[in-house]
Design a protein around this motif. Structure first.
Motif, PDB file in Angstrom:
ATOM      1  N   TRP A 131      10.025  78.399  51.471  1.00 58.19           N
ATOM      2  CA  TRP A 131      11.039  77.852  50.748  1.00 58.19           C
ATOM      3  C   TRP A 131      11.213  77.083  49.732  1.00 58.19           C
ATOM      4  CZ3 TRP A 131      16.718  78.473  51.764  1.00 58.19           C
ATOM      5  CH2 TRP A 131      17.309  77.457  51.203  1.00 58.19           C
ATOM      6  N   ILE A 132      11.718  77.498  48.766  1.00 60.16           N
ATOM      7  CA  ILE A 132      11.998  76.493  47.387  1.00 60.16           C
ATOM      8  C   ILE A 132      13.288  76.021  47.172  1.00 60.16           C
ATOM      9  CG2 ILE A 132       9.817  77.838  46.310  1.00 60.16           C
ATOM     10  CD1 ILE A 132      12.223  79.065  44.447  1.00 60.16           C
ATOM     11  N   PRO A 133      13.758  75.300  46.461  1.00 58.58           N
ATOM     12  CA  PRO A 133      15.029  74.647  46.447  1.00 58.58           C
ATOM     13  C   PRO A 133      16.004  75.914  45.876  1.00 58.58           C
ATOM     14  CG  PRO A 133      13.619  73.122  45.271  1.00 58.58           C
ATOM     15  CD  PRO A 133      12.688  74.173  45.746  1.00 58.58           C
ATOM     16  N   ALA A 134      17.106  76.038  46.563  1.00 61.52           N
ATOM     17  CA  ALA A 134      18.026  77.063  46.351  1.00 61.52           C
ATOM     18  C   ALA A 134      18.806  77.458  45.145  1.00 61.52           C
ATOM     19  CB  ALA A 134      19.003  77.258  47.428  1.00 61.52           C
ATOM     20  N   ASP A 135      18.585  76.033  44.337  1.00 59.85           N
ATOM     21  CA  ASP A 135      19.098  75.977  42.943  1.00 59.85           C
ATOM     22  C   ASP A 135      18.404  75.119  42.062  1.00 59.85           C
ATOM     23  OD1 ASP A 135      21.244  75.686  40.683  1.00 59.85           O
ATOM     24  OD2 ASP A 135      22.335  76.794  42.306  1.00 59.85           O
ATOM     25  N   SER A 136      18.355  75.569  40.571  1.00 62.70           N
ATOM     26  CA  SER A 136      17.658  74.382  39.806  1.00 62.70           C
ATOM     27  C   SER A 136      18.728  73.240  39.888  1.00 62.70           C
ATOM     28  CB  SER A 136      17.685  75.239  38.405  1.00 62.70           C
ATOM     29  OG  SER A 136      16.417  75.915  38.520  1.00 62.70           O
ATOM     30  N   VAL A 187      20.438  71.234  42.609  1.00 63.94           N
ATOM     31  CA  VAL A 187      20.389  71.029  43.813  1.00 63.94           C
ATOM     32  C   VAL A 187      21.768  70.592  44.141  1.00 63.94           C
ATOM     33  CG1 VAL A 187      18.122  71.143  44.570  1.00 63.94           C
ATOM     34  CG2 VAL A 187      19.210  69.043  43.893  1.00 63.94           C
ATOM     35  N   SER A 188      22.415  69.820  43.194  1.00 62.40           N
ATOM     36  CA  SER A 188      23.517  69.160  43.633  1.00 62.40           C
ATOM     37  C   SER A 188      25.036  70.400  44.028  1.00 62.40           C
ATOM     38  CB  SER A 188      24.348  68.163  42.563  1.00 62.40           C
ATOM     39  OG  SER A 188      24.512  68.902  41.413  1.00 62.40           O
ATOM     40  N   GLN A 189      24.609  71.285  43.485  1.00 65.89           N
ATOM     41  CA  GLN A 189      25.847  72.382  43.568  1.00 65.89           C
ATOM     42  C   GLN A 189      25.636  73.403  44.874  1.00 65.89           C
ATOM     43  OE1 GLN A 189      26.130  74.765  39.860  1.00 65.89           O
ATOM     44  NE2 GLN A 189      24.052  75.582  40.153  1.00 65.89           N
ATOM     45  N   ILE A 190      24.637  73.092  45.477  1.00 65.99           N
ATOM     46  CA  ILE A 190      24.217  73.929  46.759  1.00 65.99           C
ATOM     47  C   ILE A 190      25.374  73.248  47.901  1.00 65.99           C
ATOM     48  CG2 ILE A 190      22.665  74.790  48.436  1.00 65.99           C
ATOM     49  CD1 ILE A 190      20.363  73.942  46.542  1.00 65.99           C
ATOM     50  N   SER A 191      25.967  74.073  48.205  1.00 68.62           N
ATOM     51  CA  SER A 191      27.026  73.479  49.457  1.00 68.62           C
ATOM     52  C   SER A 191      26.450  73.504  50.692  1.00 68.62           C
ATOM     53  CB  SER A 191      28.431  74.368  49.345  1.00 68.62           C
ATOM     54  OG  SER A 191      28.049  75.733  49.521  1.00 68.62           O
ATOM     55  N   PRO A 192      27.014  72.742  51.667  1.00 67.34           N
ATOM     56  CA  PRO A 192      26.231  72.929  53.045  1.00 67.34           C
ATOM     57  C   PRO A 192      26.515  74.429  53.590  1.00 67.34           C
ATOM     58  CG  PRO A 192      27.708  71.065  52.819  1.00 67.34           C
ATOM     59  CD  PRO A 192      27.873  71.703  51.593  1.00 67.34           C
ATOM     60  N   GLU A 193      27.669  75.092  53.198  1.00 71.49           N
ATOM     61  CA  GLU A 193      27.652  76.628  53.668  1.00 71.49           C
ATOM     62  C   GLU A 193      26.893  77.445  53.118  1.00 71.49           C
ATOM     63  OE1 GLU A 193      31.287  79.982  53.807  1.00 71.49           O
ATOM     64  OE2 GLU A 193      31.183  78.500  52.173  1.00 71.49           O
ATOM     65  N   ARG A 194      26.413  77.219  51.886  1.00 73.16           N
ATOM     66  CA  ARG A 194      25.336  77.860  51.147  1.00 73.16           C
ATOM     67  C   ARG A 194      23.994  77.543  51.909  1.00 73.16           C
ATOM     68  NH1 ARG A 194      24.020  77.396  45.007  1.00 73.16           N
ATOM     69  NH2 ARG A 194      22.119  78.754  44.786  1.00 73.16           N
ATOM     70  N   TYR A 195      23.771  76.370  52.261  1.00 76.66           N
ATOM     71  CA  TYR A 195      22.347  76.113  53.011  1.00 76.66           C
ATOM     72  C   TYR A 195      22.467  76.806  54.254  1.00 76.66           C
ATOM     73  CZ  TYR A 195      20.288  72.428  50.309  1.00 76.66           C
ATOM     74  OH  TYR A 195      19.636  71.555  49.436  1.00 76.66           O
ATOM     75  N   ARG A 196      23.469  76.783  55.037  1.00 72.81           N
ATOM     76  CA  ARG A 196      23.670  77.404  56.430  1.00 72.81           C
ATOM     77  C   ARG A 196      23.271  78.815  56.370  1.00 72.81           C
ATOM     78  NH1 ARG A 196      27.114  79.524  60.056  1.00 72.81           N
ATOM     79  NH2 ARG A 196      26.779  78.819  62.322  1.00 72.81           N
ATOM     80  N   ASN A 197      24.088  79.485  55.447  1.00 73.76           N
ATOM     81  CA  ASN A 197      23.935  80.832  55.223  1.00 73.76           C
ATOM     82  C   ASN A 197      22.552  81.237  54.832  1.00 73.76           C
ATOM     83  OD1 ASN A 197      26.712  81.392  55.668  1.00 73.76           O
ATOM     84  ND2 ASN A 197      27.102  81.304  53.309  1.00 73.76           N
ATOM     85  N   ASP A 243      15.135  82.280  45.671  1.00 71.26           N
ATOM     86  CA  ASP A 243      15.249  81.938  44.338  1.00 71.26           C
ATOM     87  C   ASP A 243      15.855  80.534  43.930  1.00 71.26           C
ATOM     88  OD1 ASP A 243      13.385  83.815  43.100  1.00 71.26           O
ATOM     89  OD2 ASP A 243      14.947  85.168  42.937  1.00 71.26           O
ATOM     90  N   CYS A 244      15.636  79.940  42.774  1.00 70.65           N
ATOM     91  CA  CYS A 244      16.394  79.053  42.464  1.00 70.65           C
ATOM     92  C   CYS A 244      17.409  79.235  41.158  1.00 70.65           C
ATOM     93  CB  CYS A 244      15.465  77.687  41.891  1.00 70.65           C
ATOM     94  SG  CYS A 244      14.368  78.113  40.365  1.00 70.65           S
ATOM     95  N   TRP A 245      17.339  80.494  40.619  1.00 70.01           N
ATOM     96  CA  TRP A 245      18.258  81.050  39.521  1.00 70.01           C
ATOM     97  C   TRP A 245      18.104  82.301  39.662  1.00 70.01           C
ATOM     98  CZ3 TRP A 245      16.818  81.458  34.116  1.00 70.01           C
ATOM     99  CH2 TRP A 245      15.308  81.859  33.783  1.00 70.01           C
TER     100      TRP A 245
END
Length: 875
Positions: free
Chosen positions: A336-341, A343-353, A636-638
């Motif tokens: 797992w890499i950070p899901a976005d460059s 990271v402040s815009q990754i919502s809890p729902e997106r993490y869970r998904n 991916d992060c982008w």
């Protein structure tokens, strides 16, 4: 008079500007917190979207500037009490930041991963006057370059990026990586809040230590509650969400008391990895009470489980696998890499998904990679919920890090804070000190005497001082702060005893990059390129067309090898490597839809070869040759072209489904003997005085293995059927083989090994080979129990590019409600792929079809009739 604890999130009303406090730049509206400067500039139309086209290049200047954030807020009421505390909590500031309250500096930050708690009672205004909070962020890049100059006693070495990241405690991938852009952002990347409470009436931490009884039915342990030194009543309770709350006890807190203990002896359910049992979770709550008023409360979720990292001497060297609740678990999953460059815009729902996507794909482990961040609590909570194990790296990657006093102090605080924050999650089953830093040691010949030098203080005097961090500081923190979670100095790691630190197939975990990187071996060789635990390997592929169209705006740039496409793929030699693997295996079609499809089928084939073969090496109890496989990478992060098996928008590539099939509870596997048609003059055959491969062997010398792998705890009796199906006609060309099989629990059962086939129509070695008379066939294997097929697999004659694919006789029908596509074929179909989209979810994709079988694919988000598709050889 009692005053309840208050926590006011300082979320909205923020502004920001370029420069420090005294610059004349205008303040502009910022996003609600958490946020980062690139996002706020984008909000104000000051920059172009860095995720599109070549725009990343146009925002590089942001990294070298100062940025100031500002917000006003009222002083919370004190209810007439004199002993009220006001505390600003900064969960994360990225990275070098100075904090001002009403113009006075109250704190400084130098570590993105540390939470700062700043008492501000004496700095706040009285009454209804507004306070001003300002945060000035300096350039992490410039600060890093400055630190490199200041610490010339250290040899800074970094891979992937410029040297400035070496001394900076910031997400390392922000400097760019071979899958991500250079977006050196800054800002309040985590929430900020203002806490108000009666002096001393606050709980700072809750820790749970426990032991399970021998029969695993009872958990006996202690809850440790850290409090301030003021008299009050602390109550601790536990519940699993279904039963009534159980009060463990309550205790008077006397002055100077800072740690209270509450013992428990609980009969309850265990937390299990997915597929092995329920994910039972308990909530432990500690409360400070004054009468009936709650002054402070903190809750932690925990699951009771036993974790062991089994490293026993055996016939293969030393084992490496996880044992959870006394059950050996094959850990198949992803890195797992950070899901976005940003990271402040990754919502809890997106993490869970994301976690749900992994779990739905039969994955049982995520490795949180050491070049990103200690992830949001939501990710770990989702892993707890779905039963996904977590391998957690500390945040060091691909560098020779320093160990001067200030740096060590910051690293220890970072480690303790994050281990404490995460330690109650039952999903976390291992901590590792770094990612690939010992490869730096090996490559550059840094001083490392594992056996001879056991004095941590002496390590600080070498040119590899970070050994002190990985082999002394971090293991001490993990031991002191967790409930017996295993620790490893690095990933990969051969226990320090191997002369080859980075890859030892006999000991520890390995990163296998001689496919794609390194020697660029054919992926068909992956089955014999594994180790005791493969914690990284991978193969690149394009994302689906919709994702490409979102990030490349001009139609004229949407072709393989365009500047925009090449720019988006950050891997060294990417297009050359990618096209080499495609061309070695498939007939090249270089329009974008066709080439996208070929890269995806190629990636899926490579990944499937690895997963099914290394899972075969799971073996039996006491003979676990391979304990797990983690593909690089899940996400991916982008929007990009990378090794990810699902793209930035959570759209799976066919490789995702290949893993899903390989990790079913019961699988049957078939593998043909591999004839390497890609041999080059430097390879083994050249050494034996031959410069060419006898291509007839690919089709005429057929030998195969069949096995069954099961993660179920009970025996299975069934029947294996092997069919030999002509690629060109779809007819069976040899008599079927039928074998009865008794599948051992949680083991691999070998069925056929080295089975040779008398190829029909075999041509004489003494005559010219007539390809038109050859009839290559697919080996189709199925496992039936109680008359029902439970698993299947196929083995094609490699390479696929040598095969002919006349009309396949493919038939697709649809259910009445169009939620299902039902596929059948007259002839074998290779690499059938639906063009998946962000709003669509499929039950399967990227599969092969055989005559005589029917494949049903469930479709959510659109009518199945709306889906486009491709398969190999399709006109």
């Amino acid at each position: 008079m009692a005053m309840p604890y208050q926590s006011v999130p300082l979320t909205s009303g923020w502004t920001f500007k370029q420069g420090g406090l005294n610059t004349n730049s205008p303040y502009l509206p910022a996003n609600d917190l958490p946020t980062e400067v690139h996002r706020d500039l984008l909000k104000n139309n000051k920059i172009e979207d860095p995720y599109k086209d070549l725009n990343e290049l146009s925002v590089r200047w942001i990294a070298d500037e100062k940025w100031t954030y500002r917000k006003s807020f009222p002083t919370p009421p004190s209810n007439g009490l004199s002993n009220v505390m006001h505390m600003l909590i900064f969960e994360g500031l990225d990275t070098y930041a100075s904090v001002y309250v009403n113009g006075k500096k109250v704190s400084e930050s130098s570590n993105m991963f540390i939470e700062y708690k700043i008492p501000v009672t004496g700095f706040l205004k009285k009454g209804n006057e507004e306070n001003t909070l300002q945060i000035v962020f300096e350039s992490a890049r410039q600060k890093g370059l400055q630190l490199v100059k200041e610490h010339q006693e250290h040899r800074f070495i970094v891979h992937q990026t410029e040297i400035s990241r070496g001394p900076v405690r910031k997400a390392q991938y922000h400097w760019g990586w071979d899958w991500g852009p250079i977006l050196l952002t800054c800002g309040p990347w985590k929430p900020i809040k203002l806490e108000t409470y009666v002096l001393g009436a606050s709980i700072s931490d809750v820790k749970v230590e426990y032991q399970l009884s021998e029969d695993l039915k009872w958990a006996k342990g202690t809850v440790f509650v850290s409090v301030d030194n003021l008299a009050g009543m602390v109550q601790v309770s536990i519940t699993n969400g279904e039963e009534e709350e159980h009060i463990l006890g309550q205790s008077k807190v006397y002055k100077d008391s800072t740690l209270l203990t509450f013992d428990f002896d609980l009969e309850g359910e265990l937390w299990w990895p997915r597929g092995y049992g329920p994910q039972t979770l308990y909530t432990i709550t500690a409360t400070i009470l004054e009468g009936t008023t709650t002054l402070s409360r903190i809750s932690k979720t925990i699951g009771f489980r036993k974790v062991e990292l089994v490293q026993d001497k055996d016939a293969y060297g030393q084992s490496f696998h996880f044992r959870i609740n006394n059950i050996d678990v094959f850990a198949g999953g992803s890195c797992w890499i950070p899901a976005d460059s940003f990271v402040s815009q990754i919502s809890p729902e997106r993490y869970r998904n994301w976690v749900k996507l992994a779990a739905s794909g039969n994955q049982i482990m995520l490795r949180v990679w050491g070049g990103g961040i200690y992830e949001h609590d939501t990710l770990y909570s989702a892993c707890d919920e779905f039963g996904v194990l977590v391998w957690q790296d500390f945040m060091f990657a691909c560098a020779n890090y320093p160990a001067y006093d200030e740096y060590l102090s910051s690293v220890e605080e970072e480690a303790r804070q994050n281990v404490r924050r995460l330690r109650n999650h039952p999903s976390i089953v291992i901590w590792a000190g770094n990612n690939e830093d010992y490869q730096i040691v090996e490559r550059y010949g840094l001083e490392y005497r594992f056996t001879e030098d056991k004095n941590p203080d002496s390590w600080l005097k070498t040119n590899f001082p970070a050994r002190y961090i990985y082999e002394y500081l971090l293991p001490r923190v993990v031991e002191e702060e967790t409930n017996g979670v295993p620790y490893r100095p690095s990933s990969p790691w051969g226990n320090g005893t191997s002369t080859v630190l980075k890859v030892d197939p006999m000991v520890g975990d390995v990163h296998q990059w001689n496919v794609w990187h390194g020697e660029m071996k054919p992926y068909q060789q992956l089955p014999r390129m594994g180790g005791r635990f493969v914690s990284e390997f991978g193969m690149e592929a394009y994302p689906h067309l919709e994702t490409i169209e979102k990030c490349i705006s001009r139609e004229e740039d949407r072709y393989p090898g365009s500047m925009a496409m090449d720019f988006r793929n950050k891997a060294i030699g990417h297009e050359r490597r990618l096209i080499s693997y495609v061309a070695e295996n498939f007939q090249i079609k270089y329009d974008l839809p066709s080439f996208t499809h070929l890269t995806q089928v190629m990636q899926a084939d490579a990944i499937f070869w690895a997963y099914k073969s290394w899972r075969r090496q799971w073996g039996t109890e006491g003979k676990r040759q391979c304990g797990g496989v983690l593909v690089w990478q899940l996400n991916d992060c982008w929007p990009t072209i990378s090794w990810a098996i699902a793209d930035y928008y959570l759209v799976p590539k066919p490789a995702y489904y290949a893993i899903k099939r390989a990790m079913e509870p019961v699988v049957v596997g078939v593998r043909r003997r591999f004839h390497n048609w890609t041999m080059r003059p430097t390879d083994e055959l050249w050494q034996r005085d031959t410069s060419h491969i006898d291509m007839r062997r690919v089709w005429q010398d057929v030998e195969f293995d069949v096995w069954v792998a099961s993660s179920k705890m009970g025996r299975i009796e069934g029947e294996i059927t092997v069919k030999f199906i002509s690629v060109e006609t779809g007819k069976e060309v040899l008599e079927r083989l039928v074998e009865s099989v008794e599948v051992n629990p949680n083991s691999t059962t070998e069925v056929l090994r080295g089975q040779k086939v008398d190829v029909p129509g075999r041509q004489s070695d003494n005559k010219a080979f007539d390809m038109s008379k050859a009839d290559p066939f697919v080996i189709h294997v199925s496992l039936e129990t109680s008359g029902q097929e439970v698993a299947r697999d196929v083995a094609w004659p490699d390479p696929i590019k040598y095969l002919r694919f006349p009309e396949r006789g493919l038939n697709i029908q649809y259910s009445d409600d169009k939620s299902n596509a039902i596929l059948s074929t007259a002839k074998p179909v290779k690499g059938f792929v639906f063009c998946e989209k962000q709003s669509v979810r499929l039950s399967d994709n990227g599969f092969d079809l055989m005559p005589g079988e029917e494949k049903k694919v469930s479709v959510i988000g659109t009518s199945a009739k709306n889906l486009e598709w491709k398969y190999i050889g399709m006109e």
